[in-house]
Design an enzyme around this catalytic site. Structure first.
Site, PDB file in Angstrom:
ATOM      1  N   HIS A  68     -28.530  -7.412  14.434  1.00 35.74           N
ATOM      2  CA  HIS A  68     -27.758  -8.710  15.445  1.00 35.74           C
ATOM      3  C   HIS A  68     -27.689  -9.854  14.513  1.00 35.74           C
ATOM      4  O   HIS A  68     -28.748 -10.184  13.942  1.00 35.74           O
ATOM      5  CB  HIS A  68     -28.304  -8.721  16.740  1.00 35.74           C
ATOM      6  CG  HIS A  68     -28.050  -7.348  17.600  1.00 35.74           C
ATOM      7  ND1 HIS A  68     -29.021  -6.990  18.475  1.00 35.74           N
ATOM      8  CD2 HIS A  68     -27.571  -6.301  17.316  1.00 35.74           C
ATOM      9  CE1 HIS A  68     -28.834  -5.937  18.965  1.00 35.74           C
ATOM     10  NE2 HIS A  68     -27.716  -5.478  18.085  1.00 35.74           N
ATOM     11  N   TYR A 135     -37.742 -12.751  25.013  1.00 38.59           N
ATOM     12  CA  TYR A 135     -37.176 -13.578  24.169  1.00 38.59           C
ATOM     13  C   TYR A 135     -36.533 -14.934  24.991  1.00 38.59           C
ATOM     14  O   TYR A 135     -35.641 -14.768  25.867  1.00 38.59           O
ATOM     15  CB  TYR A 135     -36.420 -12.917  23.205  1.00 38.59           C
ATOM     16  CG  TYR A 135     -35.233 -12.171  23.658  1.00 38.59           C
ATOM     17  CD1 TYR A 135     -33.861 -12.588  23.204  1.00 38.59           C
ATOM     18  CD2 TYR A 135     -35.404 -10.991  23.867  1.00 38.59           C
ATOM     19  CE1 TYR A 135     -32.705 -11.865  23.840  1.00 38.59           C
ATOM     20  CE2 TYR A 135     -34.516 -10.062  24.433  1.00 38.59           C
ATOM     21  CZ  TYR A 135     -33.097 -10.493  24.312  1.00 38.59           C
ATOM     22  OH  TYR A 135     -31.808  -9.720  24.748  1.00 38.59           O
TER      23      TYR A 135
END
Length: 202
Positions: A68, A135
């Site tokens: 990503h 995250y």
């Protein structure tokens, strides 16, 4: 932990305080983390960047997420439990035309270890065992900045380990990650032309 060769990428670990009752971990503190710079977060100059969203990802062993790529977001990952094989690909030299090569860096992270991933560094991870990954990000979810390229692009050459937990040794992928284009195609779509494949750094 060995320093990263990629500008803006940092690795470290949090301290676990435990006794017979369980454990406590301080995952992030603003004063210890330091200021977030626009060149790391992809924010426009003069804009104050801060963490604005926190996510918890759970993955079964053998799941691969990535690769990503964000132009306007810095990620701070902390492994809450399990082990992850993390792959980073610095796309900035290709998109800014400041160089003709990117760099691939891989690390295995275990519980309590963390990595800071600046904007322009593509990222992915393979769950080597059941994994929980926390995250923090500097941009709320923005579909226009959720980019990606093929996890197994031979021109990039990430040395993903072969798996013992899947029948064919290949990772478990989402439909999106299975259909991502090669890096060269993504860079061309963004209006840049890469001149060479990334250079591995293990």
């Amino acid at each position: 932990m060995k320093a990263s060769s990629l500008p803006g990428v940092r690795f470290g670990s949090v301290t676990r305080h435990g006794d017979e009752r369980g454990a406590f971990r301080e995952l992030w503190r603003a004063s210890a983390f330091g200021a977030l710079r626009p060149d790391e977060t992809g924010a426009s100059t003069g804009t104050e960047a801060a963490f604005v969203q926190a996510n918890l990802s759970s993955s079964a062993a053998g799941v691969l997420r990535g690769l990503h790529y964000h132009r306007r977001q810095l990620d701070y990952w902390v492994v809450a439990s399990g082990r992850a094989f993390v792959a980073l690909v610095d796309v900035r030299p290709l998109t800014t035309r400041t160089g003709n090569r990117g760099v691939v860096e891989t690390r295995e992270l275990a519980a309590d270890q963390w990595v800071v991933i600046p904007a322009g560094v593509a990222h992915g991870f393979l769950a080597l065992e059941p994994l929980e990954l926390l995250y923090l990000v500097t941009n709320e979810y923005d579909g226009s900045d959720e980019l990606g390229f093929a996890w197994d692009d031979p021109a990039v050459g990430v040395p993903w380990p072969r798996l013992a937990v899947t029948p064919d040794g290949r990772p478990i992928l989402s439909d999106r990650d299975r259909s991502n284009p090669p890096l060269a195609e993504l860079v061309a779509k963004l209006g840049h032309q890469p001149t060479a494949a990334p250079r591995p750094c293990r």
